[in-house]
Design a protein around this motif. Structure first.
Motif, PDB file in Angstrom:
ATOM      1  N   GLU A   1       0.496  -1.004   0.203  1.00 12.67           N
ATOM      2  CA  GLU A   1       0.003   0.169   0.255  1.00 12.67           C
ATOM      3  C   GLU A   1       0.980   1.213  -0.534  1.00 12.67           C
ATOM      4  OE1 GLU A   1      -3.363   0.242   2.125  1.00 12.67           O
ATOM      5  OE2 GLU A   1      -4.267  -1.512   0.511  1.00 12.67           O
TER       6      GLU A   1
ATOM      7  N   GLU B   1     -11.164   8.046  -0.699  1.00 15.19           N
ATOM      8  CA  GLU B   1     -11.860   8.366   0.805  1.00 15.19           C
ATOM      9  C   GLU B   1     -12.931   9.600   0.556  1.00 15.19           C
ATOM     10  OE1 GLU B   1      -7.737  10.550   0.899  1.00 15.19           O
ATOM     11  OE2 GLU B   1      -8.479   8.475   0.269  1.00 15.19           O
TER      12      GLU B   1
ATOM     13  N   LEU C   1      -3.402   4.966  -3.425  1.00 13.31           N
ATOM     14  CA  LEU C   1      -4.489   6.257  -2.473  1.00 13.31           C
ATOM     15  C   LEU C   1      -3.855   7.347  -2.643  1.00 13.31           C
ATOM     16  CD1 LEU C   1      -3.274   3.495   0.110  1.00 13.31           C
ATOM     17  CD2 LEU C   1      -5.250   3.947  -1.301  1.00 13.31           C
TER      18      LEU C   1
ATOM     19  N   GLY D   1      -1.547   3.740   2.565  1.00 17.87           N
ATOM     20  CA  GLY D   1      -2.130   2.676   3.374  1.00 17.87           C
ATOM     21  C   GLY D   1      -1.667   1.975   4.220  1.00 17.87           C
ATOM     22  N   THR D   2      -2.409   1.023   4.717  1.00 13.27           N
ATOM     23  CA  THR D   2      -1.642   0.024   5.831  1.00 13.27           C
ATOM     24  C   THR D   2      -1.294  -1.387   5.092  1.00 13.27           C
ATOM     25  OG1 THR D   2      -4.015  -0.804   6.509  1.00 13.27           O
ATOM     26  CG2 THR D   2      -2.764   0.706   7.570  1.00 13.27           C
TER      27      THR D   2
ATOM     28  N   ALA E   1      -3.698  -4.307   4.503  1.00 13.86           N
ATOM     29  CA  ALA E   1      -5.607  -4.530   5.106  1.00 13.86           C
ATOM     30  C   ALA E   1      -5.609  -4.115   3.536  1.00 13.86           C
ATOM     31  CB  ALA E   1      -6.338  -3.201   5.530  1.00 13.86           C
ATOM     32  N   TRP E   2      -6.087  -4.327   2.749  1.00 14.70           N
ATOM     33  CA  TRP E   2      -6.591  -3.571   0.926  1.00 14.70           C
ATOM     34  C   TRP E   2      -7.636  -2.418   1.408  1.00 14.70           C
ATOM     35  CZ3 TRP E   2      -5.118  -5.228  -3.716  1.00 14.70           C
ATOM     36  CH2 TRP E   2      -5.769  -4.268  -4.803  1.00 14.70           C
ATOM     37  N   THR E   3      -7.561  -1.444   1.084  1.00 16.62           N
ATOM     38  CA  THR E   3      -7.744   0.439   1.290  1.00 16.62           C
ATOM     39  C   THR E   3      -8.113   1.105   0.633  1.00 16.62           C
ATOM     40  OG1 THR E   3      -5.613   1.451   1.777  1.00 16.62           O
ATOM     41  CG2 THR E   3      -7.429   0.120   3.936  1.00 16.62           C
ATOM     42  N   TYR E   4      -7.719   0.333  -1.080  1.00 10.75           N
ATOM     43  CA  TYR E   4      -7.433   0.872  -2.185  1.00 10.75           C
ATOM     44  C   TYR E   4      -9.276   0.727  -2.174  1.00 10.75           C
ATOM     45  CZ  TYR E   4      -2.524  -0.380  -3.146  1.00 10.75           C
ATOM     46  OH  TYR E   4      -1.152  -0.324  -2.437  1.00 10.75           O
ATOM     47  N   HIS E   5      -9.554   1.417  -3.448  1.00 15.32           N
ATOM     48  CA  HIS E   5     -11.002   1.523  -3.345  1.00 15.32           C
ATOM     49  C   HIS E   5     -11.512   1.888  -4.932  1.00 15.32           C
ATOM     50  CE1 HIS E   5     -11.706   4.241  -0.134  1.00 15.32           C
ATOM     51  NE2 HIS E   5     -10.278   4.727   0.405  1.00 15.32           N
TER      52      HIS E   5
ATOM     53  N   LYS F   1     -14.312  -6.444  -4.098  1.00 10.97           N
ATOM     54  CA  LYS F   1     -14.715  -4.617  -3.009  1.00 10.97           C
ATOM     55  C   LYS F   1     -14.799  -3.696  -3.923  1.00 10.97           C
ATOM     56  CE  LYS F   1     -10.422  -6.906   0.103  1.00 10.97           C
ATOM     57  NZ  LYS F   1     -11.472  -6.958   0.757  1.00 10.97           N
TER      58      LYS F   1
ATOM     59  N   GLU G   1     -17.604  -0.878  -4.697  1.00 11.28           N
ATOM     60  CA  GLU G   1     -18.034   0.037  -4.461  1.00 11.28           C
ATOM     61  C   GLU G   1     -18.957   0.586  -4.818  1.00 11.28           C
ATOM     62  OE1 GLU G   1     -14.834   2.739  -2.344  1.00 11.28           O
ATOM     63  OE2 GLU G   1     -13.570   1.174  -1.967  1.00 11.28           O
TER      64      GLU G   1
END
Length: 600
Positions: free
Chosen positions: A283, A333, A437, A441-442, A445-449, A519, A521
């Motif tokens: 990330e 985000e 991003l 991110g971290t 965890a998958w925090t891509y949107h 995932k 959105e």
């Protein structure tokens, strides 16, 4: 210019459909391959001249009707009282097939494979499953299914007007169901063109536990009332899973330049593409990192010049396309609007944030990153959106851009991308990376949107259907069966057509795209803002027309709306936001009131 059929001929075709598809409940007999008819449908509302049979006084012409191909079905009709078959005409708008979503409606909804070169990539096995699913759904509801296909000229932002004109015309033979982009379908629902499907016994997409196959999250985003639902999103629409944003990365350039853009992140004492993928996996895939990529790989096309006509740029993006701007804006985000439920009325309440901080959190880091390099190139074709997008795709394929635009996943079905897989000629293909991003991110965890764009298509049933007793029940029974029996088709499409055909089974594509699909959105801000932009003239005075601009266009163009800023507006967007959000807030209230009133 294609000639339209007269109303008499349309009616003859309708009767032919009925005769061919059968009229008994429970069995759907095999019919001729009407799906191989290569006739392009026409849209209503654009007719001209006088004296042509079949037109009403307003010039509307019924669309050309194409019988759906059928096969034998063992599915029994859900209602034994439905003894006579009911003709249902579905209109499919495939206007975008040359841009992002290649022939999706024809191949994956109606089962046709006769329109574009790219649609031939749908396997015969998959098409047979589509046709069988359609025949089973038709038997379940005892309907005879026929199709019309919207002409390409009725595209983004104008299709909802055609839907309204068709309904108002009163001409027989107009579509009962529309399958079109969310952008236009939401606008059409606000205009009152579709029926509210909540509460119908044959529709199970809004049950307390929605039936498997329905896309409940997307349908919630598309309605402005807790008491109304006009649009159906489900596995029946393959296009939803083809419509999220990705960044295509040229593997030839990456392989050659890996040592310039990454360190030995994997610790194997070799700097190669694995180190690049570690950036994504951990990330660190941010806009700042992309700026570094652009600077590291750039090669002049002429002394002091960087563009897609020669040399290499780090990233080429269409500077005029709303789609690319939407990817930069909403695949993040970003949250401008908060939606709650009023305890008294039970209806939604939409509240805009007041300071512009959310939009600034995207605009500032993006502008700062872009300013770090001239290897980030905005392609500004004078010939408009299509030519600019195609020019970037061609340049990317030919090795002039490491990252070739912000695209929707479905674009990789096009031959310009498929041609990149040719190891015999040292063409190593591409990898679909997630949208970067704005803030690191971290790693755990998958925090891509994975945001779905409103080119995705959904279904709506027009208001004229209620003139025929029981027809809405039949249509919703058909749509319900198709929605809950399409998961296998969707999975096979994604596994074969996307992962192992268009993306060549590349291990990184398989891993990333499988993760992204799981995932997906659905962005409330984009849906609401698109609605204001599409039907904004109803809620803004002429002096306020600027306020109908969507957030992503403001991010792209700045206040002048001339693209002079080229995503470089940065902190200046705060002042722009605070000057207009209140007008938009009032417009959303008016829009919602219209939506609620229509639903009564």
């Amino acid at each position: 210019m294609k000639k339209t059929l007269s109303l008499l001929l349309v009616l003859l075709l309708v009767f032919a459909c009925l005769a061919m598809m059968g009229a008994s409940c429970g069995k759907n007999p095999s019919g001729d391959n009407g799906g191989n008819n290569n006739n392009q449908g026409t849209t209503g509302g654009n007719g001209s001249g006088t004296g042509e049979g079949g037109k009403d006084d307003g010039g509307n012409t019924p669309p050309t009707i194409v019988p759906g191909e059928t096969v034998e079905s063992d599915v029994e009709c859900v209602n034994s009282a439905w003894t006579d078959s009911e003709l249902v005409i579905m209109n499919i708008n495939d206007w975008s097939q040359k841009r992002e979503l290649t022939a999706g409606g024809r191949a994956y909804v109606s089962g046709r494979n006769d329109y574009t070169v790219e649609s031939a990539h749908a396997t015969n096995q998959l098409l047979k499953k589509v046709i069988q699913r359609n025949s089973d759904a038709a038997a379940y509801a005892n309907v005879s299914l026929a199709y019309s296909y919207t002409a390409e000229t009725s595209g983004w932002g104008s299709a909802y007007q055609t839907i309204g004109e068709n309904i108002a015309s009163g001409v027989s033979g107009m579509p009962d169901v529309y399958y079109d982009s969310v952008y236009d379908m939401v606008a059409a629902s606000i205009k009152g063109y579709f029926l509210n499907v909540l509460g119908n016994e044959y529709y199970h997409g809004a049950d307390e536990t929605p039936a498997a196959g329905y896309n409940r999250d997307y349908m919630d985003v598309m309605t402005f009332s807790t008491k109304a639902e006009y649009l159906i999103a489900s596995d029946y629409s393959v296009d939803i899973s083809r419509s999220f944003f990705v960044l295509p990365v040229n593997m030839n350039i990456l392989t050659e330049k890996a040592g310039l853009v990454v360190d030995d992140r994997t610790g194997d004492l070799v700097i190669d593409v694995d180190d690049f993928f570690d950036v994504i996996d951990k990330e660190d895939w941010t806009w700042d990192f992309i700026a570094q990529l652009c600077e590291a790989v750039k090669v002049e096309s002429a002394p002091g010049e960087y563009d897609i006509t020669g040399g290499i740029v780090g990233m080429a993006i269409d500077g005029k396309a709303g789609l690319a701007a939407a990817g930069l804006c909403y695949a993040s985000e970003l949250q401008i609007i908060t939606r709650t439920i009023d305890e008294v009325t039970g209806e939604y309440v939409y509240t805009y944030e007041t300071e512009g901080a959310a939009l600034s959190s995207v605009a500032v880091p993006l502008a700062n990153s872009i300013k770090l390099t001239d290897g980030f190139v905005l392609n500004m074709s004078d010939n408009g959106y299509s030519s600019s997008t195609e020019a970037i795709a061609n340049a990317f394929s030919e090795g002039h851009a490491l990252i070739g635009n912000v695209i929707l996943l479905g674009a990789i079905e096009q031959d310009v991308y498929r041609s990149m897989w040719d190891e015999e000629n040292d063409r190593l293909g591409f990898v679909c990376a997630p949208m970067p991003l704005y803030h690191k991110g971290t790693a755990d965890a998958w925090t891509y949107h994975t945001v779905v764009h409103n080119l995705a298509k959904v279904f709506g049933v027009v208001t004229t259907v209620k003139r025929t007793e029981g027809k809405l029940d039949r249509i919703l029974a058909f749509l319900d069966y198709a929605s809950t029996h399409s998961t296998e088709i969707l999975d096979e499409f994604y596994q074969w057509t996307i992962l192992y055909d268009a993306a060549n089974g590349d291990e990184h594509n398989v891993r990333y795209l499988t993760n992204m699909k799981s995932k997906m959105e659905y962005n409330l801000d984009k849906t609401v803002d698109d609605a204001l932009g599409c039907v904004g003239s109803d809620y803004f005075t002429s002096e306020q027309s600027f306020y109908a601009n969507t957030w992503h266009k403001l991010l792209r163009d700045g206040e002048k709306g001339t693209a002079d800023d080229g995503f470089g507006i940065g902190a200046g967007i705060v002042g722009l936001y605070t000057g207009l959000y209140e007008v938009k807030q009032n417009a959303v209230v008016a829009l919602q009131q219209r939506f609620v009133e229509v639903s009564k």
